[in-house]
Scaffold this motif. Structure first.
Motif, PDB file in Angstrom:
ATOM      1  N   ILE A  78      -9.267  -0.362  11.455  1.00  0.00           N
ATOM      2  CA  ILE A  78      -8.059   0.220  10.871  1.00  0.00           C
ATOM      3  C   ILE A  78      -6.956   0.480  11.888  1.00  0.00           C
ATOM      4  O   ILE A  78      -5.803   0.690  11.510  1.00  0.00           O
ATOM      5  N   VAL A  79      -7.280   0.454  13.166  1.00  0.00           N
ATOM      6  CA  VAL A  79      -6.278   0.801  14.176  1.00  0.00           C
ATOM      7  C   VAL A  79      -5.138  -0.216  14.211  1.00  0.00           C
ATOM      8  O   VAL A  79      -3.979   0.163  14.440  1.00  0.00           O
ATOM      9  N   GLY A  80      -5.422  -1.472  13.964  1.00  0.00           N
ATOM     10  CA  GLY A  80      -4.355  -2.491  13.938  1.00  0.00           C
ATOM     11  C   GLY A  80      -3.335  -2.212  12.842  1.00  0.00           C
ATOM     12  O   GLY A  80      -2.132  -2.089  13.129  1.00  0.00           O
ATOM     13  N   PRO A  81      -3.786  -2.100  11.576  1.00  0.00           N
ATOM     14  CA  PRO A  81      -2.825  -1.774  10.518  1.00  0.00           C
ATOM     15  C   PRO A  81      -2.126  -0.432  10.737  1.00  0.00           C
ATOM     16  O   PRO A  81      -0.940  -0.286  10.452  1.00  0.00           O
ATOM     17  N   TRP A  82      -2.858   0.545  11.262  1.00  0.00           N
ATOM     18  CA  TRP A  82      -2.253   1.855  11.501  1.00  0.00           C
ATOM     19  C   TRP A  82      -1.159   1.749  12.559  1.00  0.00           C
ATOM     20  O   TRP A  82      -0.104   2.355  12.440  1.00  0.00           O
ATOM     21  N   SER A  83      -1.382   0.941  13.601  1.00  0.00           N
ATOM     22  CA  SER A  83      -0.398   0.801  14.672  1.00  0.00           C
ATOM     23  C   SER A  83       0.895   0.161  14.188  1.00  0.00           C
ATOM     24  O   SER A  83       1.943   0.334  14.806  1.00  0.00           O
ATOM     25  N   GLN A  84       0.827  -0.562  13.083  1.00  0.00           N
ATOM     26  CA  GLN A  84       2.002  -1.225  12.528  1.00  0.00           C
ATOM     27  C   GLN A  84       2.696  -0.403  11.451  1.00  0.00           C
ATOM     28  O   GLN A  84       3.686  -0.839  10.877  1.00  0.00           O
ATOM     29  N   SER A  85       2.186   0.789  11.190  1.00  0.00           N
ATOM     30  CA  SER A  85       2.744   1.607  10.114  1.00  0.00           C
ATOM     31  C   SER A  85       4.086   2.221  10.509  1.00  0.00           C
ATOM     32  O   SER A  85       4.463   2.245  11.682  1.00  0.00           O
ATOM     33  N   GLU A  86       4.754   2.742   9.516  1.00  0.00           N
ATOM     34  CA  GLU A  86       6.054   3.376   9.708  1.00  0.00           C
ATOM     35  C   GLU A  86       5.977   4.548  10.684  1.00  0.00           C
ATOM     36  O   GLU A  86       6.938   4.841  11.393  1.00  0.00           O
ATOM     37  N   ASP A  95       0.504   0.795  20.572  1.00  0.00           N
ATOM     38  CA  ASP A  95      -0.584   0.116  21.257  1.00  0.00           C
ATOM     39  C   ASP A  95      -1.915   0.478  20.589  1.00  0.00           C
ATOM     40  O   ASP A  95      -2.352   1.633  20.658  1.00  0.00           O
ATOM     41  N   PRO A  96      -2.567  -0.485  19.932  1.00  0.00           N
ATOM     42  CA  PRO A  96      -3.828  -0.200  19.246  1.00  0.00           C
ATOM     43  C   PRO A  96      -4.904   0.369  20.163  1.00  0.00           C
ATOM     44  O   PRO A  96      -5.695   1.216  19.741  1.00  0.00           O
ATOM     45  N   ALA A  97      -4.953  -0.057  21.416  1.00  0.00           N
ATOM     46  CA  ALA A  97      -5.970   0.455  22.342  1.00  0.00           C
ATOM     47  C   ALA A  97      -5.780   1.948  22.585  1.00  0.00           C
ATOM     48  O   ALA A  97      -6.753   2.711  22.608  1.00  0.00           O
ATOM     49  N   GLU A  98      -4.534   2.373  22.765  1.00  0.00           N
ATOM     50  CA  GLU A  98      -4.261   3.799  22.954  1.00  0.00           C
ATOM     51  C   GLU A  98      -4.576   4.587  21.692  1.00  0.00           C
ATOM     52  O   GLU A  98      -5.121   5.688  21.755  1.00  0.00           O
ATOM     53  N   MET A 130      -7.263   7.744  20.828  1.00  0.00           N
ATOM     54  CA  MET A 130      -6.867   8.958  20.135  1.00  0.00           C
ATOM     55  C   MET A 130      -7.727   9.168  18.882  1.00  0.00           C
ATOM     56  O   MET A 130      -8.146  10.286  18.592  1.00  0.00           O
ATOM     57  N   LEU A 131      -8.004   8.088  18.160  1.00  0.00           N
ATOM     58  CA  LEU A 131      -8.853   8.192  16.972  1.00  0.00           C
ATOM     59  C   LEU A 131     -10.253   8.678  17.327  1.00  0.00           C
ATOM     60  O   LEU A 131     -10.840   9.468  16.582  1.00  0.00           O
TER      61      LEU A 131
END
Length: 143
Positions: free
Chosen positions: A97-105, A112-115, A119-120
Motif C-alpha cells: 500500500i505504500v506506493g499508492p499512498w505515496s501518490q495520494s493527495e 518517497d515510498p521507502a521513507e 514511518m508505517l
C-alpha cells in the motif's frame, strides 16, 4: 503553513485531551509517538481496502475530543478499527500500500515510498503497543 500531526496512545479521552496545549511529549506515559505531516484517512482506506469515503464516514473517525475553539491545537481519537488494521498489517501488506499512498493527495502525489514504509512500521509499532496496553490511538494536531 501545514499542520503537524503527532499520533500517540493514551488510556482514555481525558488523558489524551490533556496534551492539547503542549503535545504528546508532555504526556509522561507516552513514550511511543509518531510525528507525521499527514492524516491517516487515506492510510486507513488502503489498509482496509475501502474507499476513503467509507473508511472515514463512521462517526468514530477523527472524533474531536478537545474544545473546538482552542487556539491552534486539537486532539482527535482514532477508532479501534484503525488501530487493529495497522497493528495487524504485515510487512508485505504495508509494502503493497505504500506506493499508492505515496501518490495520494496527502503527499502532493510524490513522496518517497521507502521513507513512508519506515514511518508505517513505526505507526504499526505504536498501534501494537496501544492494543497491548488496552489503550486508544489519538492524533494531536497543531498549526
Amino acid at each position: 503553513m501545514g499542520t503537524i500531526n503527532t499520533y500517540f496512545s493514551a488510556p482514555d479521552d481525558a488523558m489524551a485531551a490533556a496534551v492539547v496545549d503542549d503535545g504528546p511529549v508532555s504526556f509522561a506515559p507516552v513514550v511511543d509517538a509518531v510525528e507525521a505531516t499527514v492524516q491517516g484517512g487515506t492510510l486507513f482506506a488502503l489498509l482496509t481496502e475501502q474507499t476513503y469515503e467509507k473508511a472515514t464516514a463512521d462517526r468514530s473517525w477523527a472524533r474531536l475530543i478537545t474544545e473546538p475553539d482552542h487556539e491552534s491545537a486539537w486532539v482527535v481519537s482514532l477508532p479501534a478499527e484503525f488501530t487493529d488494521a495497522l497493528a495487524d498489517a504485515s510487512d508485505e501488506h504495508l509494502a503493497s500500500i505504500v506506493g499508492p499512498w505515496s501518490q495520494s493527495e496527502e503527499f502532493w502525489g510524490g513522496a518517497d515510498p521507502a521513507e513512508l514504509l519506515d514511518m508505517l512500521r513505526e505507526w504499526r509499532t505504536l498501534a501494537r503497543t496501544a492494543r497491548e496496553r488496552g489503550e486508544n490511538m489519538y492524533c494531536w494536531m497543531s498549526l
